[in-house]
Design a protein around this motif. Structure first.
Motif, PDB file in Angstrom:
ATOM      1  N   GLY A 104      32.581  39.456  53.509  1.00 12.58           N
ATOM      2  CA  GLY A 104      32.209  39.734  54.890  1.00 12.58           C
ATOM      3  C   GLY A 104      31.757  41.175  55.025  1.00 12.58           C
ATOM      4  O   GLY A 104      30.845  41.619  54.321  1.00 12.58           O
ATOM      5  N   GLU A 105      32.394  41.938  55.887  1.00 14.54           N
ATOM      6  CA  GLU A 105      32.064  43.350  56.083  1.00 14.54           C
ATOM      7  C   GLU A 105      32.813  44.262  55.114  1.00 14.54           C
ATOM      8  O   GLU A 105      32.671  45.481  55.174  1.00 14.54           O
ATOM      9  N   HIS A 106      33.592  43.673  54.228  1.00 12.84           N
ATOM     10  CA  HIS A 106      34.482  44.464  53.387  1.00 12.84           C
ATOM     11  C   HIS A 106      34.106  44.361  51.902  1.00 12.84           C
ATOM     12  O   HIS A 106      33.331  43.490  51.485  1.00 12.84           O
ATOM     13  N   HIS A 107      34.676  45.268  51.133  1.00  8.51           N
ATOM     14  CA  HIS A 107      34.519  45.290  49.678  1.00  8.51           C
ATOM     15  C   HIS A 107      35.797  44.733  49.064  1.00  8.51           C
ATOM     16  O   HIS A 107      36.905  45.110  49.462  1.00  8.51           O
ATOM     17  N   LEU A 108      35.655  43.850  48.064  1.00  9.41           N
ATOM     18  CA  LEU A 108      36.836  43.212  47.475  1.00  9.41           C
ATOM     19  C   LEU A 108      36.723  43.180  45.958  1.00  9.41           C
ATOM     20  O   LEU A 108      35.683  42.799  45.396  1.00  9.41           O
ATOM     21  N   HIS A 109      37.796  43.600  45.283  1.00 15.35           N
ATOM     22  CA  HIS A 109      37.951  43.437  43.829  1.00 15.35           C
ATOM     23  C   HIS A 109      36.767  43.977  43.022  1.00 15.35           C
ATOM     24  O   HIS A 109      36.369  43.398  42.017  1.00 15.35           O
ATOM     25  N   GLY A 110      36.181  45.080  43.478  1.00 16.57           N
ATOM     26  CA  GLY A 110      35.151  45.744  42.684  1.00 16.57           C
ATOM     27  C   GLY A 110      33.733  45.342  42.988  1.00 16.57           C
ATOM     28  O   GLY A 110      32.797  45.895  42.406  1.00 16.57           O
ATOM     29  N   GLY A 111      33.538  44.357  43.882  1.00 13.87           N
ATOM     30  CA  GLY A 111      32.184  43.992  44.285  1.00 13.87           C
ATOM     31  C   GLY A 111      31.641  42.753  43.613  1.00 13.87           C
ATOM     32  O   GLY A 111      32.298  42.117  42.778  1.00 13.87           O
ATOM     33  N   THR A 112      30.398  42.418  43.977  1.00 17.59           N
ATOM     34  CA  THR A 112      29.753  41.202  43.472  1.00 17.59           C
ATOM     35  C   THR A 112      29.660  41.202  41.953  1.00 17.59           C
ATOM     36  O   THR A 112      29.819  40.163  41.310  1.00 17.59           O
ATOM     37  N   ARG A 113      29.373  42.362  41.389  1.00 24.20           N
ATOM     38  CA  ARG A 113      29.335  42.482  39.935  1.00 24.20           C
ATOM     39  C   ARG A 113      30.384  43.513  39.500  1.00 24.20           C
ATOM     40  O   ARG A 113      30.069  44.595  39.004  1.00 24.20           O
ATOM     41  N   GLY A 114      31.615  43.140  39.733  1.00 22.77           N
ATOM     42  CA  GLY A 114      32.722  43.991  39.332  1.00 22.77           C
ATOM     43  C   GLY A 114      33.018  43.837  37.851  1.00 22.77           C
ATOM     44  O   GLY A 114      32.276  43.201  37.085  1.00 22.77           O
ATOM     45  N   PHE A 115      34.133  44.397  37.418  1.00 15.37           N
ATOM     46  CA  PHE A 115      34.499  44.357  36.006  1.00 15.37           C
ATOM     47  C   PHE A 115      34.721  42.933  35.507  1.00 15.37           C
ATOM     48  O   PHE A 115      34.594  42.656  34.310  1.00 15.37           O
ATOM     49  N   ASP A 116      35.070  42.035  36.415  1.00 17.35           N
ATOM     50  CA  ASP A 116      35.301  40.631  36.047  1.00 17.35           C
ATOM     51  C   ASP A 116      34.015  39.911  35.670  1.00 17.35           C
ATOM     52  O   ASP A 116      34.068  38.824  35.074  1.00 17.35           O
ATOM     53  N   ARG A 117      32.835  40.478  35.976  1.00 12.79           N
ATOM     54  CA  ARG A 117      31.548  39.825  35.708  1.00 12.79           C
ATOM     55  C   ARG A 117      30.790  40.491  34.564  1.00 12.79           C
ATOM     56  O   ARG A 117      29.594  40.224  34.393  1.00 12.79           O
ATOM     57  N   GLN A 118      31.451  41.316  33.787  1.00 17.81           N
ATOM     58  CA  GLN A 118      30.771  42.041  32.722  1.00 17.81           C
ATOM     59  C   GLN A 118      31.422  41.765  31.371  1.00 17.81           C
ATOM     60  O   GLN A 118      32.595  41.393  31.298  1.00 17.81           O
ATOM     61  N   VAL A 119      30.645  41.948  30.314  1.00 18.92           N
ATOM     62  CA  VAL A 119      31.141  41.730  28.959  1.00 18.92           C
ATOM     63  C   VAL A 119      31.635  43.058  28.398  1.00 18.92           C
ATOM     64  O   VAL A 119      30.890  44.047  28.364  1.00 18.92           O
ATOM     65  N   TRP A 120      32.878  43.081  27.970  1.00 16.90           N
ATOM     66  CA  TRP A 120      33.522  44.271  27.456  1.00 16.90           C
ATOM     67  C   TRP A 120      33.395  44.325  25.925  1.00 16.90           C
ATOM     68  O   TRP A 120      33.267  43.288  25.257  1.00 16.90           O
ATOM     69  N   ARG A 121      33.440  45.520  25.358  1.00 15.76           N
ATOM     70  CA  ARG A 121      33.484  45.707  23.906  1.00 15.76           C
ATOM     71  C   ARG A 121      34.938  45.647  23.447  1.00 15.76           C
ATOM     72  O   ARG A 121      35.819  46.250  24.073  1.00 15.76           O
ATOM     73  N   ALA A 122      35.180  44.934  22.341  1.00 16.65           N
ATOM     74  CA  ALA A 122      36.562  44.690  21.934  1.00 16.65           C
ATOM     75  C   ALA A 122      36.805  45.058  20.483  1.00 16.65           C
ATOM     76  O   ALA A 122      35.910  44.996  19.632  1.00 16.65           O
ATOM     77  N   GLU A 123      38.052  45.430  20.223  1.00 18.23           N
ATOM     78  CA  GLU A 123      38.523  45.600  18.849  1.00 18.23           C
ATOM     79  C   GLU A 123      40.015  45.296  18.838  1.00 18.23           C
ATOM     80  O   GLU A 123      40.739  45.605  19.789  1.00 18.23           O
ATOM     81  N   ALA A 124      40.462  44.658  17.755  1.00 11.59           N
ATOM     82  CA  ALA A 124      41.859  44.230  17.654  1.00 11.59           C
ATOM     83  C   ALA A 124      42.499  44.822  16.408  1.00 11.59           C
ATOM     84  O   ALA A 124      41.820  45.097  15.409  1.00 11.59           O
ATOM     85  N   GLU A 125      43.805  44.999  16.477  1.00 10.23           N
ATOM     86  CA  GLU A 125      44.532  45.511  15.317  1.00 10.23           C
ATOM     87  C   GLU A 125      45.934  44.918  15.277  1.00 10.23           C
ATOM     88  O   GLU A 125      46.526  44.582  16.304  1.00 10.23           O
TER      89      GLU A 125
END
Length: 330
Positions: A104-125
């Motif tokens: 609506g008139e507000h911003h929620l959870h980082g926006g339309t393309r927040g962190f939840d909509r992006q591909v992160w770089r990963a490494e495991a150990e």
């Protein structure tokens, strides 16, 4: 203990490759995380008979995770700022910053393309006593309206004692705001059903009071002692509709969720000042899981009376939440 990396597919929009990392403790607890949204898609925990079950909601495909009409932040890392920013704007050092208005008139959870909509770089150990998955993301100046370039890291860690830890950190090259969380929907039954046969305890006697749009109203948090929101002792979730933000004053523990039929229980410990609790009544499968979102207070960028969320160059934003699992044996 072992780590397995597999391919998931490619995103539809930017054709970015998405990978899955499975971390298996070898003692019953195993998790799977996708690089899309740094998303927790599976947490396997044994029931009282030793049978493993997935205790978080997951969607059937990458397409489903990319579809905003089907994916309500399921299991995702949420940022740059979780929860709401009223009016989609905040002021920092006298400058008004206009954010993406996706609620609506507000911003929620980082926006339309927040962190939840992006591909992160990963490494495991693999370490002697635990497995660690690090995921990193760079959010440029102006991303969804936020000032400053932010470098974020989400770390998932499991150990031999049945603990799952979320660690978030971030740095910025200019003054900004930061507040990350994980948006898993928990269901300790380990199979599709509602959460009505779960019991919940929350270590809190105060909530942030909301208006009809779930925006905090003026004034201090409200005392809930003796009300329907008082979960200081375990209460059944049946008949309880929750979409509230609990103030956490005691660092000893935040929440305890239990499911008698399976014998599973989960204890949440955090260094954060509050926790959103949502019983998913408006989810496409109502009450399919319970969100326990530790982190910053809603609309804190506009509320100087709330715990601060400002992040300056040279400082590091940090957030740690631990989920401890136990099972009552037959």
């Amino acid at each position: 203990m072992k780590i397995v990396r597999t391919a998931v597919g490619r995103t539809a929009g930017e054709s970015a490759e998405v990978e899955a990392y499975t971390l298996d403790s070898g003692r019953g607890l195993a998790i799977t995380v996708w690089t899309y949204g740094a998303t927790l898609v599976e947490v396997l925990v044994p029931d009282r008979d030793g049978r493993p079950g997935n205790v978080v909601l997951r969607l059937p495909s990458l397409d489903a995770y990319e579809d905003p009409t089907r994916n309500a932040y399921v299991g995702a890392t949420v940022g740059r700022y979780c929860r709401c920013v009223s009016g989609g704007r905040f002021t920092l050092d006298g400058v008004v910053h206009e954010l993406d208005r996706n609620d609506g008139e507000h911003h929620l959870h980082g926006g339309t393309r927040g962190f939840d909509r992006q591909v992160w770089r990963a490494e495991a150990e693999s370490r002697d006593d635990r497995l660690v998955l690090r995921l990193r993301l760079r959010s440029p100046d102006g991303d969804q309206g936020y000032p400053g370039t932010l470098t974020a890291e989400t770390r998932y860690e499991i150990d031999r004692e049945g603990r799952l830890t979320f660690d978030f950190c971030a740095t910025a090259d200019a003054p900004t705001i930061a507040g990350l969380t994980n948006h898993a929907f928990w269901n300790l039954a380990g199979r599709p059903q509602t959460i009505d046969d779960h019991r919940l305890a929350v270590n809190s006697r105060r909530v942030v009071a909301f208006d009809d749009e779930l925006i905090p109203v003026a004034g201090p948090p409200r005392d809930i002692t003796g009300t329907r929101l008082d979960h200081t002792t375990p209460r059944p979730l049946a008949g309880s509709r929750l979409d509230d933000f609990f103030v956490l004053d005691d660092p000893a523990w935040a929440a305890e969720l239990s499911h008698e039929a399976s014998g599973r229980a989960m204890r949440v410990i955090t260094d954060q000042p509050g926790m959103g609790v949502y019983s998913a009544d408006h989810y496409r499968s109502p009450r399919a899981g319970l969100c326990l979102e530790t982190g910053a207070w809603p609309d804190a960028p506009n509320r100087p009376d709330f715990p601060p969320v400002r992040l300056d160059p040279g400082a590091t934003y940090r957030h740690r939440t631990i989920h401890e699992f136990r099972t009552a044996r037959s």
